[in-house]
Design an enzyme around this catalytic site. Structure first.
Site, short mmCIF file in Angstrom:
data_model
loop_
_atom_site.label_atom_id
_atom_site.label_comp_id
_atom_site.label_asym_id
_atom_site.label_seq_id
_atom_site.Cartn_x
_atom_site.Cartn_y
_atom_site.Cartn_z
N LEU A 22 0.79 -1.22 0.00
CA LEU A 22 0.00 0.00 0.00
C LEU A 22 0.83 1.28 0.00
O LEU A 22 0.27 2.37 -0.09
CB LEU A 22 -0.94 0.00 1.21
CG LEU A 22 -1.93 -1.18 1.23
CD1 LEU A 22 -2.76 -1.14 2.50
CD2 LEU A 22 -2.81 -1.19 0.01
N ASP A 23 2.14 1.17 0.09
CA ASP A 23 2.98 2.36 0.15
C ASP A 23 4.24 2.17 -0.69
O ASP A 23 5.34 2.41 -0.22
CB ASP A 23 3.33 2.68 1.60
CG ASP A 23 4.00 4.03 1.76
OD1 ASP A 23 3.78 4.92 0.91
OD2 ASP A 23 4.75 4.20 2.73
N LEU A 24 4.06 1.73 -1.94
CA LEU A 24 5.23 1.56 -2.79
C LEU A 24 5.73 2.93 -3.22
O LEU A 24 5.02 3.70 -3.85
CB LEU A 24 4.90 0.72 -4.03
CG LEU A 24 6.09 0.43 -4.92
CD1 LEU A 24 7.12 -0.42 -4.18
CD2 LEU A 24 5.66 -0.27 -6.18
N ARG A 27 11.27 5.53 -1.41
CA ARG A 27 11.84 5.40 -0.07
C ARG A 27 11.73 3.98 0.48
O ARG A 27 12.36 3.63 1.46
CB ARG A 27 11.17 6.39 0.89
CG ARG A 27 9.72 6.10 1.12
CD ARG A 27 9.05 7.13 2.03
NE ARG A 27 7.64 6.91 2.07
CZ ARG A 27 6.75 7.46 1.25
NH1 ARG A 27 7.17 8.31 0.32
NH2 ARG A 27 5.47 7.18 1.34
N ASN A 28 10.90 3.14 -0.14
CA ASN A 28 10.71 1.77 0.31
C ASN A 28 11.41 0.74 -0.58
O ASN A 28 11.16 -0.45 -0.48
CB ASN A 28 9.22 1.44 0.39
CG ASN A 28 8.53 2.23 1.47
OD1 ASN A 28 9.14 2.56 2.49
ND2 ASN A 28 7.27 2.55 1.27
#
Length: 50
Positions: A22-24, A27-28
């Site tokens: 859900l947060d690609l 920074r990941n």
């Protein structure tokens, strides 16, 4: 292009496993000295319902 290809392959793999990250974001994405990429921050992932 090499990094983008790895991220796309990883996202396709997650799709096969029925997971959503859900947060690609940049920074990941972890990148080592050999430009090998890994997706991180799986605290922001959920399994898709059938």
């Amino acid at each position: 292009m090499y990094i983008a290809h790895q991220v796309a392959d990883a996202m396709a793999y997650l799709e096969v496993k029925r997971l959503h990250h859900l947060d690609l974001a940049g920074r990941n994405i972890l990148v080592d000295n050999n430009l090998l990429c890994k997706i991180s921050q799986f605290g922001h992932s959920v399994q898709k319902k059938v």
